[in-house]
Scaffold this active site. Structure first.
Site, mmCIF file in Angstrom:
data_model
loop_
_atom_site.group_PDB
_atom_site.id
_atom_site.type_symbol
_atom_site.label_atom_id
_atom_site.label_comp_id
_atom_site.label_asym_id
_atom_site.label_seq_id
_atom_site.Cartn_x
_atom_site.Cartn_y
_atom_site.Cartn_z
ATOM 1 N N LYS A 45 0.874 -1.165 0.000
ATOM 2 C CA LYS A 45 0.000 0.000 0.000
ATOM 3 C C LYS A 45 0.915 1.221 0.000
ATOM 4 C CE LYS A 45 -3.040 2.854 2.712
ATOM 5 N NZ LYS A 45 -3.798 3.067 3.944
ATOM 6 N N GLY A 68 -8.471 9.139 9.144
ATOM 7 C CA GLY A 68 -8.816 9.256 10.557
ATOM 8 C C GLY A 68 -9.847 10.329 10.864
ATOM 9 N N ALA A 101 -9.551 5.400 3.627
ATOM 10 C CA ALA A 101 -9.430 6.589 4.473
ATOM 11 C C ALA A 101 -10.693 7.447 4.496
ATOM 12 C CB ALA A 101 -8.258 7.474 4.069
ATOM 13 N N GLY A 102 -11.035 7.913 5.696
ATOM 14 C CA GLY A 102 -12.121 8.865 5.880
ATOM 15 C C GLY A 102 -13.428 8.260 6.335
ATOM 16 N N ASN A 157 -9.479 1.706 9.408
ATOM 17 C CA ASN A 157 -8.715 1.342 10.600
ATOM 18 C C ASN A 157 -9.300 2.023 11.835
ATOM 19 O OD1 ASN A 157 -6.819 0.821 12.579
ATOM 20 N ND2 ASN A 157 -5.062 1.352 11.381
ATOM 21 N N THR A 158 -9.177 3.370 11.875
ATOM 22 C CA THR A 158 -9.555 4.102 13.083
ATOM 23 C C THR A 158 -11.013 3.875 13.481
ATOM 24 O OG1 THR A 158 -8.045 5.769 12.257
ATOM 25 C CG2 THR A 158 -9.319 6.345 14.203
#
Lengths: 257, 348
Positions: free
Chosen positions: A96, A157, A184-185, A206-207
């Site tokens: 990645k 995040g 992301a986001g 992830n977050t």
């Protein structure tokens, strides 16, 4: 089935491994999400460890494919070096690719990204580029050798969810045959369902899971939302319209008076 | 009964204290030249179970809430009970709300309350969380004092001991060697932590301050003498090497964000240690043939060692009182490994 560089996957959630309360909770979240790919970031300090019982050993025992990433790299040479180290550590040519251009928003430096993608593709890497939702950048990345694209839907995040739906829509429309993963986001399962409804192939997050009050339950919630969004996309969604349409016909109804 | 403890860090010394207080004859063997040289040396010394609940299970609160009391009674004068202040830069106040939803035992402070509590931080933060019930101590002073107290209590110390210190003549051996046991203890891993010490007379703080930041959370613990311990990174690695430039930069940046006076401070020390941790990041004791291992304190050594040491000491001492070949099964606390219940043999 989702095909990423020749690997067939039945699950459409890719999960990051950072910032969980503990590796045990991470492992449970991975199982609950039924993900087949986890991303792992490599820092120099973590590369030299050899003793057993390390974090990477735990990741290996999860029995999922590892997608190493070049998180935190700000230059092409840094990203290329990190990718090469990751190939050694994780014995995979998947990478990645992150080349960060703005420290505050963690927005990718798309110029550096294309250059690094070209170098790494030339060296046999299967590159998963973390990019903005720019069509021209997408073209350049495909030219550089990428066969998968990973646009953000909001800053990493930020948990804002898809803030530019029309950009995501046009990206899907322009590249109907390229696997597109929203990376992301994403903040909540409804965000994931939304981008899957648009026809995106998968979601990387992830977050939203690691930072949840109960990461394991949240992982399962995302798995459900992604499946629902995917099914809805295939089922054919209604387009919104300005006026009401009664769901029960009124003509021919008996009139009581 | 005679017990040999291997390792003179916070786990070994608290266990020695609990055993000696129960009249057990204790010897401590440590390969280093003095006590508390491992992860304990780099610890923040925050006795902050309610703050830790932000990322740790409830067990940490349950087992840690008595820690300040334990240290206060074991080492009078070491514990400062001024609470913990948690702040966030104006643009990251969402982090503060998030922290608040994960924790208990705090109250919200407005700008005026913050100024009253920590005048140095006046006008710098509009919102804060105050955990009044928390405390802190200086880990290095605490280790030295505990060493001295234990010596006075009759505990024999062997510093600079061989890793294979002879253990004949002991009824039990307890391995409290922390990160040194990584590689020979199943599932034990290292989590690297980096810290630094700044010295400045321009700012005074009365309590640990945690600065929330989505990427670089930070704590600052006042040590007196114008010194401040600042930490700590959390890196999945057992590399004990010096602090990296990036970590140093990030920690200093965050300290500077907390108060510009830290920009003018002297950097008097940097350090890196390896925290021993099990996959659930909770400590436990396990039985490995004739050795008991007490390990996995992660970043909660000073917080959780008293509780586990007390319970383990009671087990070991109880086995002697049972005077039976094997201690009868008993309900084990959640933090003792349920798969390997401790069976102390009353050996002779």
């Amino acid at each position: 089935m989702l095909d990423l560089y020749g690997t067939s996957l039945s699950n459409r959630l890719l999960l990051g491994t950072a910032r969980y309360p503990s590796p045990a909770i991470l492992a449970d979240a991975v199982r609950a999400s039924r993900t087949e790919i986890v991303t792992v970031s490599l820092r120099r300090e973590t590369a030299g460890t050899s003793k057993s019982g390390t974090f990477f050993e735990l990741i290996r025992t999860l029995g999922v494919r590892v997608l190493p990433n070049t998180a935190g790299c700000h230059t092409v040479s840094e990203a290329v070096l990190t990718a090469k180290m990751a190939r050694e550590v994780f014995a995979t040519d998947w990478i990645k690719l992150e080349v960060i251009g703005n420290h505050d928003t963690l927005q990718p430096d798309v110029f550096g990204l294309v250059e690094a993608a070209r170098i790494l593709s030339g060296e046999g890497f299967k590159v998963f580029p973390y990019m903005t939702d720019d069509l021209v950048v997408a073209e350049r990345l495909l030219e550089a050798g990428c066969a998968v694209l990973m646009p953000w839907c909001a800053p990493i995040g930020s948990a804002m969810g898809p803030i530019n739906l029309s950009a995501l829509r046009s990206m899907r429309a322009h590249f109907p045959d390229v696997p597109l993963i929203v990376d992301a986001g994403i903040g909540r399962p409804s965000h994931a369902a939304t981008v899957m409804e648009l026809g995106f192939d998968a979601v990387l997050l992830n977050t939203a899971v690691a930072g949840a009050g109960d990461p394991v339950a949240m992982a399962a919630a995302f798995a459900g939302a992604i499946e629902a969004g995917r099914s809805a996309h295939h089922a054919g969604l209604l387009e919104p319209r300005d006026m009401a349409i009664p769901s029960t016909p009124v003509i021919g109804k008996a009139v009581f008076s | 009964m005679r017990v040999l403890i291997k390792g003179a860090g916070v786990a070994g010394l608290t266990l020695a204290h609990e055993l000696a207080a129960r009249g057990v004859e204790v010897e401590v063997a440590e390969t280093a030249a003095g006590p508390g040289g491992g992860a304990s040396w780099f610890a923040g010394g925050m006795l902050a179970p309610w703050c830790e609940a932000e990322s740790a299970p409830e067990t940490v609160v349950t087992l840690g809430r008595g820690a300040a009391g334990w240290w206060d009674s074991a080492l009078p004068g070491h514990v400062v009970r001024n609470g913990t202040l948690v702040v966030a830069p104006p643009r990251d106040t969402a982090e503060l709300s998030r922290f608040a939803t994960r924790t208990t035992g705090f109250k919200w402070l407005e700008a005026d309350d913050i100024a009253a509590l920590e005048p140095a931080l006046a006008e710098r933060f509009r919102k804060a969380l105050f955990f009044r019930g928390e405390a802190h101590l200086d880990p290095r002073r605490a280790m030295a004092s505990l060493n001295a107290k234990l010596t006075a209590m009759g505990v024999r110390f062997h510093f600079g001991a061989d890793a294979d210190h002879p253990r004949s003549g002991f009824d039990h051996v307890v391995d409290c060697t922390g990160a040194s046991a990584i590689g020979r203890t199943p599932e034990l891993r290292g989590v690297r932590g980096e810290m630094l010490v700044l010295e400045t007379a321009e700012i005074a703080l009365s309590r640990p301050v945690r600065l929330l930041h989505p990427r670089i959370p930070l704590y600052i613990v006042p040590r007196g003498d114008n010194r401040f311990t600042i930490g700590a990174t959390m890196i999945e690695s057992d590399d004990p090497g010096p602090i990296s430039a990036r970590s140093l930069m990030e920690l200093l940046n965050a300290a500077y964000a907390l108060h510009p006076a830290f920009g003018e401070a002297r950097l008097v020390e940097t350090g890196a240690g390896v925290r021993p941790a099990y996959p659930d990041n909770l400590p436990r004791w396990t039985r490995d043939r004739d050795i008991v291992r007490l390990n996995g304190f992660y970043r909660h050594g000073f917080l959780l060692a008293p509780s586990l040491a007390g319970a383990l000491a009671a087990e070991i001492n109880g086995a002697q009182l049972d005077n039976s070949e094997t201690s009868p099964p008993r309900p084990y606390p959640a933090w003792a490994n349920p798969d390997q219940p401790l069976q102390i043999r009353a050996s002779r």
